[in-house]
Design a protein around this motif. Structure first.
Motif, PDB file in Angstrom:
ATOM      1  N   ASP A 153      33.125  30.769  10.030  1.00 43.10           N
ATOM      2  CA  ASP A 153      32.401  30.442   8.831  1.00 43.10           C
ATOM      3  C   ASP A 153      33.681  30.091   7.773  1.00 43.10           C
ATOM      4  N   PRO A 166      36.485  26.900   6.484  1.00 35.92           N
ATOM      5  CA  PRO A 166      36.770  25.695   5.689  1.00 35.92           C
ATOM      6  C   PRO A 166      35.683  24.808   6.553  1.00 35.92           C
ATOM      7  N   ASN A 208      46.036  32.478   5.300  1.00 34.72           N
ATOM      8  CA  ASN A 208      45.430  31.467   5.761  1.00 34.72           C
ATOM      9  C   ASN A 208      45.166  31.384   7.506  1.00 34.72           C
ATOM     10  N   MET A 209      44.211  31.198   7.902  1.00 34.53           N
ATOM     11  CA  MET A 209      44.059  30.956   9.337  1.00 34.53           C
ATOM     12  C   MET A 209      44.874  30.359  10.102  1.00 34.53           C
ATOM     13  N   ASP A 227      40.634  36.092   6.660  1.00 36.29           N
ATOM     14  CA  ASP A 227      40.086  35.460   5.243  1.00 36.29           C
ATOM     15  C   ASP A 227      41.129  35.020   4.381  1.00 36.29           C
ATOM     16  N   LEU A 228      40.839  33.929   3.521  1.00 39.49           N
ATOM     17  CA  LEU A 228      41.724  33.724   2.403  1.00 39.49           C
ATOM     18  C   LEU A 228      40.719  33.754   1.329  1.00 39.49           C
ATOM     19  N   GLY A 247      36.574  33.636   7.991  1.00 45.19           N
ATOM     20  CA  GLY A 247      35.605  33.385   6.970  1.00 45.19           C
ATOM     21  C   GLY A 247      34.838  34.911   6.771  1.00 45.19           C
ATOM     22  N   VAL A 248      35.240  35.728   5.972  1.00 41.91           N
ATOM     23  CA  VAL A 248      34.910  37.047   5.547  1.00 41.91           C
ATOM     24  C   VAL A 248      33.980  36.885   4.273  1.00 41.91           C
ATOM     25  N   GLY A 251      26.600  34.453   2.348  1.00 41.76           N
ATOM     26  CA  GLY A 251      26.844  34.648   3.973  1.00 41.76           C
ATOM     27  C   GLY A 251      25.879  33.591   4.623  1.00 41.76           C
ATOM     28  N   ALA A 290      30.700  31.207  -1.913  1.00 45.57           N
ATOM     29  CA  ALA A 290      31.170  32.288  -1.367  1.00 45.57           C
ATOM     30  C   ALA A 290      32.188  33.076  -2.145  1.00 45.57           C
ATOM     31  N   VAL A 331      29.106  39.283   4.842  1.00 43.54           N
ATOM     32  CA  VAL A 331      27.559  39.175   5.476  1.00 43.54           C
ATOM     33  C   VAL A 331      27.872  38.904   7.058  1.00 43.54           C
ATOM     34  N   SER A 332      28.391  37.928   7.504  1.00 43.74           N
ATOM     35  CA  SER A 332      28.699  37.971   9.070  1.00 43.74           C
ATOM     36  C   SER A 332      29.421  38.991   9.713  1.00 43.74           C
TER      37      SER A 332
HETATM   38  C1  LIG Z   1      31.376  30.695   3.494  1.00 39.57           C
HETATM   39  S1  LIG Z   1      32.709  31.825   3.250  1.00 39.57           S
HETATM   40  C2  LIG Z   1      32.493  33.016   4.532  1.00 39.57           C
HETATM   41  C3  LIG Z   1      31.101  33.817   4.494  1.00 39.57           C
HETATM   42  C4  LIG Z   1      31.029  35.005   5.483  1.00 39.57           C
HETATM   43  N1  LIG Z   1      30.941  34.475   6.787  1.00 39.57           N
HETATM   44  C5  LIG Z   1      29.500  35.740   5.278  1.00 39.57           C
HETATM   45  O1  LIG Z   1      28.694  35.607   6.050  1.00 39.57           O
HETATM   46  O2  LIG Z   1      29.548  36.388   4.205  1.00 39.57           O
HETATM   47  C6  LIG Z   1      34.219  31.035   3.799  1.00 39.57           C
HETATM   48  C7  LIG Z   1      35.423  31.904   3.501  1.00 39.57           C
HETATM   49  O3  LIG Z   1      36.401  31.400   4.230  1.00 39.57           O
HETATM   50  C8  LIG Z   1      37.797  31.328   3.297  1.00 39.57           C
HETATM   51  N2  LIG Z   1      38.654  30.574   3.752  1.00 39.57           N
HETATM   52  C9  LIG Z   1      38.586  28.984   3.086  1.00 39.57           C
HETATM   53  N3  LIG Z   1      39.842  28.604   3.894  1.00 39.57           N
HETATM   54  C10 LIG Z   1      40.441  29.406   4.508  1.00 39.57           C
HETATM   55  C11 LIG Z   1      41.475  29.502   5.416  1.00 39.57           C
HETATM   56  N4  LIG Z   1      42.175  28.336   5.364  1.00 39.57           N
HETATM   57  N5  LIG Z   1      42.055  30.432   5.932  1.00 39.57           N
HETATM   58  C12 LIG Z   1      41.203  31.747   6.043  1.00 39.57           C
HETATM   59  N6  LIG Z   1      39.928  31.763   5.299  1.00 39.57           N
HETATM   60  C13 LIG Z   1      39.642  30.666   4.407  1.00 39.57           C
HETATM   61  C14 LIG Z   1      37.082  31.432   1.909  1.00 39.57           C
HETATM   62  O4  LIG Z   1      37.896  31.660   0.899  1.00 39.57           O
HETATM   63  C15 LIG Z   1      35.723  32.135   2.144  1.00 39.57           C
HETATM   64  O5  LIG Z   1      35.935  33.616   1.928  1.00 39.57           O
END
Ligand SMILES: C[S@@+](CC[C@H](N)C(=O)[O-])C[C@H]1O[C@@H](n2cnc3c(N)ncnc32)[C@H](O)[C@@H]1O
Length: 210
Positions: free
Chosen positions: A150, A152, A130-131, A86-87, A59-60, A35, A104, A64-65
């Motif tokens: 948070d 890609p 996918n976002m 989130d993906l 981005g979940v 996070g 993550a 954490v966030s």
């Molecule tokens: C850095 S992590 C997020 C951490 C989170 N914000 C935290 O504080 O715990 C990034 C997240 O974005 C997701 N992600 C990656 N590509 C994505 C997409 N195209 N659409 C949605 N989520 C995506 C990843 O799988 C991951 O779970």
């Protein structure tokens, strides 16, 4: 409104300890909880100051966030909602390098956003996918007060996503983690004539005063 220091102290005393407790689950894992870290008090304090009604997050992972955002909404007179997209990447599906997902990963036996306590979940909508597919629906109504990114890190994906949000919503607080990966956030904010600033590895941008 309280001072920035008041909100940062509130974060350190009341909010952060829960994440530190959850972190113990990762002690023997080849990856971290993943996070936002030193920038977290800034996100929390910004949401306490701006008092958004509707927050959208990309981005979940372990949540954490999301937990920080939901904590701020609860402290804001218990108002506001969060939609998170989130993906997720699960430990059990892992191949290649552990660093590939900015660290993550979700541990075996856990679900996306698992660290968020039950009492915060009635104001939280989690959408898995996918976002690029899910975000347009969330932006359709235009009533987004804060957008927390948070997802890609790639320049083009980040720019495309922030452009999509800015073209759909009005006055909004924008937060972006991991801005050091490339200058996409700062350039996007300049192009949109927003006021912006950076705090460690995070960026904040708004239409008015910052
Ligand atoms: C850095 S992590 C997020 C951490 C989170 N914000 C935290 O504080 O715990 C990034 C997240 O974005 C997701 N992600 C990656 N590509 C994505 C997409 N195209 N659409 C949605 N989520 C995506 C990843 O799988 C991951 O779970």
């Amino acid at each position: 409104m309280q001072s920035l220091r008041t909100y940062v102290d509130e974060f350190s005393a009341d909010i952060k300890p829960h994440v530190d407790d959850c972190r113990t689950e990762f002690e023997n894992k080849p990856f971290e909880i993943g996070g936002i870290e030193v920038e977290a008090p800034i996100l929390y304090a910004a949401l306490r100051i701006f008092q958004p009604e509707r927050v959208v997050e990309v981005g979940v992972a372990n949540g954490v966030s999301s937990y920080y955002i939901l904590s701020a909404l609860e402290a804001n007179d218990n108002t506001g909602t969060l939609t998170s997209i989130d993906l997720p990447k699960y430990e059990d599906d892992h191949t290649g390098e552990w660093d590939a997902n900015a660290g993550a990963w979700i541990p075996s036996g856990r679900e996306v956003g698992w660290i968020v306590p039950d009492e915060y979940r009635d104001r939280w909508d989690v959408q898995i996918g996918n976002m690029s597919d899910l975000l347009p629906n969330e932006l359709y109504s235009g009533d987004v007060d804060a957008f927390v990114y948070d997802g890609p890190k790639r320049y083009s994906e980040r720019k495309r996503t922030f452009d999509m949000v800015a073209n759909s919503v009005g006055d909004c607080l924008y937060f972006c983690d991991d801005i050091a990966w490339n200058p996409s956030f700062e350039r996007w904010a300049d192009q949109n004539r927003l006021r912006w600033d950076t705090f460690g590895n995070a960026g904040l941008a708004v239409d008015g005063e910052l």
